[in-house]
Design an enzyme around this catalytic site. Sequence first.
Site, PDB file in Angstrom:
ATOM      1  N   LYS A 343      36.920  12.350  10.604  1.00 41.11           N
ATOM      2  CA  LYS A 343      35.770  13.058  10.034  1.00 41.11           C
ATOM      3  C   LYS A 343      35.113  13.865  11.144  1.00 41.11           C
ATOM      4  O   LYS A 343      34.848  13.350  12.236  1.00 41.11           O
ATOM      5  CB  LYS A 343      34.774  12.047   9.453  1.00 41.11           C
ATOM      6  CG  LYS A 343      33.384  12.607   9.186  1.00 41.11           C
ATOM      7  CD  LYS A 343      32.378  11.504   8.884  1.00 41.11           C
ATOM      8  CE  LYS A 343      30.963  12.010   8.989  1.00 41.11           C
ATOM      9  NZ  LYS A 343      29.944  10.980   8.726  1.00 41.11           N
ATOM     10  N   TRP A 444      31.912  12.116   1.034  1.00 44.77           N
ATOM     11  CA  TRP A 444      30.623  12.061   0.340  1.00 44.77           C
ATOM     12  C   TRP A 444      29.446  12.021   1.311  1.00 44.77           C
ATOM     13  O   TRP A 444      28.405  11.452   1.010  1.00 44.77           O
ATOM     14  CB  TRP A 444      30.559  10.859  -0.608  1.00 44.77           C
ATOM     15  CG  TRP A 444      31.756  10.717  -1.479  1.00 44.77           C
ATOM     16  CD1 TRP A 444      32.117  11.549  -2.500  1.00 44.77           C
ATOM     17  CD2 TRP A 444      32.758   9.701  -1.409  1.00 44.77           C
ATOM     18  NE1 TRP A 444      33.281  11.108  -3.074  1.00 44.77           N
ATOM     19  CE2 TRP A 444      33.703   9.980  -2.431  1.00 44.77           C
ATOM     20  CE3 TRP A 444      32.952   8.583  -0.605  1.00 44.77           C
ATOM     21  CZ2 TRP A 444      34.821   9.186  -2.657  1.00 44.77           C
ATOM     22  CZ3 TRP A 444      34.068   7.790  -0.825  1.00 44.77           C
ATOM     23  CH2 TRP A 444      34.988   8.092  -1.831  1.00 44.77           C
ATOM     24  N   HIS A 445      29.610  12.648   2.462  1.00 46.97           N
ATOM     25  CA  HIS A 445      28.541  12.631   3.462  1.00 46.97           C
ATOM     26  C   HIS A 445      27.818  13.978   3.500  1.00 46.97           C
ATOM     27  O   HIS A 445      27.391  14.434   4.553  1.00 46.97           O
ATOM     28  CB  HIS A 445      29.103  12.288   4.841  1.00 46.97           C
ATOM     29  CG  HIS A 445      29.706  10.921   4.911  1.00 46.97           C
ATOM     30  ND1 HIS A 445      30.456  10.478   5.988  1.00 46.97           N
ATOM     31  CD2 HIS A 445      29.662   9.889   4.034  1.00 46.97           C
ATOM     32  CE1 HIS A 445      30.864   9.244   5.763  1.00 46.97           C
ATOM     33  NE2 HIS A 445      30.391   8.872   4.581  1.00 46.97           N
ATOM     34  N   TYR A 446      27.693  14.622   2.355  1.00 45.57           N
ATOM     35  CA  TYR A 446      27.042  15.921   2.297  1.00 45.57           C
ATOM     36  C   TYR A 446      25.534  15.786   2.520  1.00 45.57           C
ATOM     37  O   TYR A 446      24.933  14.741   2.263  1.00 45.57           O
ATOM     38  CB  TYR A 446      27.342  16.641   0.982  1.00 45.57           C
ATOM     39  CG  TYR A 446      27.356  15.784  -0.247  1.00 45.57           C
ATOM     40  CD1 TYR A 446      26.181  15.403  -0.865  1.00 45.57           C
ATOM     41  CD2 TYR A 446      28.561  15.348  -0.797  1.00 45.57           C
ATOM     42  CE1 TYR A 446      26.188  14.614  -1.996  1.00 45.57           C
ATOM     43  CE2 TYR A 446      28.580  14.557  -1.934  1.00 45.57           C
ATOM     44  CZ  TYR A 446      27.396  14.197  -2.531  1.00 45.57           C
ATOM     45  OH  TYR A 446      27.399  13.409  -3.645  1.00 45.57           O
TER      46      TYR A 446
END
Length: 555
Positions: A343, A444-446
């Site tokens: 990531k 899903w780390h927006y």
Amino acid sequence: MPNLPYDYIVVGGGTAGCPLAATLSEKFRVLVLERGGSPYGNANISRLENFNINLAHSTPTSPVQRFLSTDGVFNHRARVLGGNTCINGGFYSRAQPSFVRNAGWDEVLVNESYKWVEDKIVFLKAAAPWQSAVKDGLLEVGVTPFNGYTYQHINGTKFGGSIFDNNGFRHTAADLLAAGNPRNLHVFIYATVQKIVFDTKDTNPKAIGVIFIDENGNQHEASIKANERSEVLLTSGAIGTPQLLLLSGVGPEEDLQKMNITVILNNEHVGKEMADNPSNNIQIPTPEPQKQSQPQVVGITTKGFYVESTSGFGQNNDSIIIVKDGNMSELKEVFRGGSIFEKIIGPLSKGNLSLINTNVTSNPAVTFNYFAEPEDLRRCVTGVSLLLKIAKTRPMIELMGNLSYTDEMLLNMSVNAKINLIPKSGNETKSLAEFCKRSVTTLWHYHGGCIVGKVVDKDYKVIGVGNLRVGDSSLFVESPGTNPQATVMMLGRMMGVKMIKERGRLARDHHYKKLMNYKPKFRNKIFSVSNCNRLETESKSVSKLEMEYSSVSNI
């Protein structure tokens, strides 16, 4: 619902909203409005082995609302009490110290708030076999030192915490509501807020309540108390919060007018600087099924990326089959092996969010512009190169049964997994840069959309609007730590504590001003006040004597 005004209305009972509401309810009347249902009694939420099955169920009433970014990447929004803590991988790790410093947070309060969460729903689990092998692989390729089990963000390799306990049972932010005062705390599920209601009589508009609909489509209005201290608190996440601001008339004037939305406040920054940390993975098949595990080990590098892993789960819905038994059917995982992914830290690439229509249940248009900045792509290439090295380490080869896979074979497994809708170039296995761009996925780390200094001030109050505050990942210019849920839950608790203290100071100042207006003989009967610190320790006495000498009600 009780026909009473509230001190606070929390819009979104999610990762930040639940701890925030629980904390504020210690002193004040709080209403939580959550558009989704309850997580309790739903095995797809609570059981680790049902993680992918939970994501595969997307109906109008399911805990998951899917959306596709304009980049072509599949994504998910939570629609359930507890928010993303009900649908994520459960990994718990604190933010890097620099994140806390850059945010200007009180480090003592931050640590206390993290611990408040950890004592209730976080666990240090025994490592699954796959996770232990990845740990050894990370150390073998030089992601050192090994820092053991810790919640702290430290360079090297470590095991973090999890909101899954040792029995594979998920604990969520909804559990934190139990720490609140039940007499002050009202929680409504299937309560979808349509818009914020504003009083526009004065120069600056101020929030006075919200309009929401229940599960039967009936409309309701909830209001806050008519004073400068009560607030509407937006905790609907990086997608929901800027979307609701736009629907309520706070945003770029030109865009709002195109949607025939009455402009309450022109702010061109609402919905801007959206970002998502791009992730790329390689899948590693094994002869025997691997025990299902979500991230436990993480490699925190100094090269602009993190490494994590899962096992026993496929990469998409094609890895799930329907098993029929009479009239019953269930979804089962069929993938054997694990996945290692990197990531990108940051990232530098930014996008935006805009309305498609005025229906709050619809997804807005979201663009993340993955790899628009060359530095993000460079980091990805370096990260994927490391993943391929990890796949060749001794512990991983042993898990693969000594089977040999070339780099091209490993890359192809991800390229062919239908993990996004980005067109393929045919060069994904020949160029790591092409692989990064064409096989990008989300974790899903927006974040972003309500950036501090542009949409909200340093206290997270919406600039130019009274009685309205934001408290979620839409505030962030980068995602905290390796995984954000720890910091978002901490943020809810920390904000609640600060707001209680803030109101206490305001109340003491109010007491002090009234006290100084008393006639001298009455003031001397109370006590001699030399400064506000003295008054703070005796505020209860002041309140009692105010009633006695001036017939002024307590605040």
